[in-house]
Enzyme design. Structure first.
Site, short mmCIF file in Angstrom:
data_model
loop_
_atom_site.label_atom_id
_atom_site.label_comp_id
_atom_site.label_asym_id
_atom_site.label_seq_id
_atom_site.Cartn_x
_atom_site.Cartn_y
_atom_site.Cartn_z
CE1 TYR A 142 -3.39 -2.62 -0.04
CE2 TYR A 142 -3.58 -2.49 2.33
CZ TYR A 142 -3.96 -3.05 1.12
OH TYR A 142 -4.92 -4.03 1.10
CE LYS A 192 0.68 -16.82 -2.38
NZ LYS A 192 0.06 -18.11 -2.74
CG ASP A 225 -2.11 -19.63 -0.68
OD1 ASP A 225 -1.21 -19.68 0.18
OD2 ASP A 225 -2.00 -20.17 -1.80
CG ASP A 249 -6.97 -4.69 4.10
OD1 ASP A 249 -7.90 -4.62 4.92
OD2 ASP A 249 -6.88 -3.94 3.12
CG ASP A 253 -11.94 -6.99 6.84
OD1 ASP A 253 -11.50 -6.42 7.85
OD2 ASP A 253 -12.50 -6.39 5.91
#
Ligand code: NAD
Length: 368
Positions: A142, A192, A225, A249, A253
């Site tokens: 970001y 990852k 993942d 992020d 959530d």
């Protein structure tokens, strides 16, 4: 010794309504547990813009840098939707996070027994769940450069860059290990590393910090993942999860919603320790200013009250008192009290924001 200091920024919409209930809880701790805070209150968001023409006045920013912890309600609302980007209410919040350098974002996923039926997952998967996701908040994709949309021949190309320095990874890793020591002593780091160099560095640095400084904490690594799958399959296998800005992020959530309503979710954003050893800290509910219900007495104050419980635990080292407050919330829910957002069963009459706050104070009193 002077009392610890707390800056309260109720903000807009339901922010002041839920914060009024937190004030009742803070007063109770002062009266009944001898935990007195020097509380000051100020403006942030739309209300600050209305008064000062900026969503965060410099004086408020300076105060936030000095206090032991900041507690924020929520900012924003339709009235401010057409303002210039630079003075939108959310800019006030972003300025706080940036200038306080709050790099470690703590999002608990905690299931209160009485609300286990509220989850979209099976009850036995979520009942008793208590995990913490730590998201790196101030770096990563970001913020990385280069970024933008450029022209390449005949087509446009969108670019963002995932970039992490060793020290950025090290400080959020330390924050995860420190937290795990106050909880279940287990950290799972997610990245990852199979496809991203930044992931390889992330994994290496987390492991190095562990081996050198926190060998007593159990550490595991998982691809993000696979982590998402495991979070929905059997979330109770985790204690603390630490991950980068982007994966955090998504995963925070996902994990938070395992347990039900937005009106129940607290958060903390922590920075480096100050001279007194306490971290720079901002505590706030995950929800926004809920303009659709502002002023109706329907807001659930629990997310904001649980954010104060996090402040007790992580800023003021009052873990037992934080437990007491969380148990008081659980007791009130177990009695069947529900704000409108928590209604599931037919025939249950919702209680108001103030009635929920009062009931939690009564439950605190009964805990003595
Ligand atoms: P929101 O979180 O304000 O509301 C989403 C839905 O959840 C609404 O239906 C609302 O009524 C409900 N809800 C939220 N909190 C609740 C509570 N405590 N009790 C009961 N119901 C609750 O998100 P939104 O509608 O997307 O945004 C509204 C405004 O809030 C916007 O201006 C947005 O920019 C701002 N916002 C601020 C923050 C923040 O201050 N951290 C976060 C998100 C959104």
């Amino acid at each position: 010794m002077s009392n610890p200091s707390l800056l309260i920024l109720p903000g807009d919409g339901i922010g002041p309504e839920v914060m009024a209930e937190v004030r009742k809880v803070i007063d109770w701790y002062g009266d009944k547990r001898g935990l007195k805070f020097d509380v000051s209150e100020d403006l942030v968001g739309g209300c600050a813009y209305d008064k000062h023409g900026t969503p965060l006045h410099d004086d408020t920013m300076a105060k936030a840098q000095e206090v032991d912890a900041v507690l924020l309600g929520a900012v924003g609302g339709p009235k401010y939707d057409n303002l210039d980007f630079s003075v939108k209410p959310e800019r006030g919040l972003l300025r706080l996070r940036k200038e306080m350098d709050l790099f470690s974002n703590l999002r608990p996923a905690q299931c209160f027994d009485a609300l286990a039926d509220f989850s979209s997952l099976k009850k036995d998967v979520v009942a008793g769940l208590d995990i913490m996701i730590i998201r790196e908040l101030t770096s990563g994709v970001y913020f990385g450069e280069p970024r933008g949309i450029i022209k390449d021949g005949n087509e446009r190309v969108g670019i963002n860059t995932q970039r992490y320095t060793e020290s950025e990874i090290a400080r959020v890793a330390r924050s995860a290990f420190e937290l795990a020591k106050k909880r279940g002593n287990k950290v799972c780091s997610m990245e990852k590393a199979n496809v991203m160099e930044s992931g390889i560095l992330w994994r290496d640095v987390v492991q190095e910090i562990h081996d050198a400084e926190y060998p007593e904490v159990e550490l595991s690594h998982m691809y993000a993942d696979a982590g998402a799958m495991q979070l929905t399959r059997w979330p109770k296998q985790f204690d603390v999860i630490v991950t980068d800005n982007l994966f955090g992020d998504l995963l925070s959530d996902l994990a938070a919603m395992l347990t039900g309503s937005l009106g129940m979710l607290p958060s903390a954003s922590l920075g480096l320790p100050m001279a007194n050893g306490r971290p720079k800290a901002l505590y706030e509910p995950v929800h926004g200013s809920a303009p659709d219900i502002a002023g109706t007495g329907k807001a659930n104050p629990i997310a904001c009250i649980l954010s104060f419980a996090m402040a007790l635990r992580y800023s003021f080292d009052e873990g037992a008192e934080a437990d007491r407050l969380e148990q008081a919330v659980n007791a009130v829910l177990a009695k069947g009290l529900r704000t409108a957002d928590l209604l599931g069963e037919e025939g249950v009459q919702p209680v108001s924001t103030a009635e929920m706050g009062d009931a939690i104070v009564v439950a605190l009193e009964e805990s003595l």
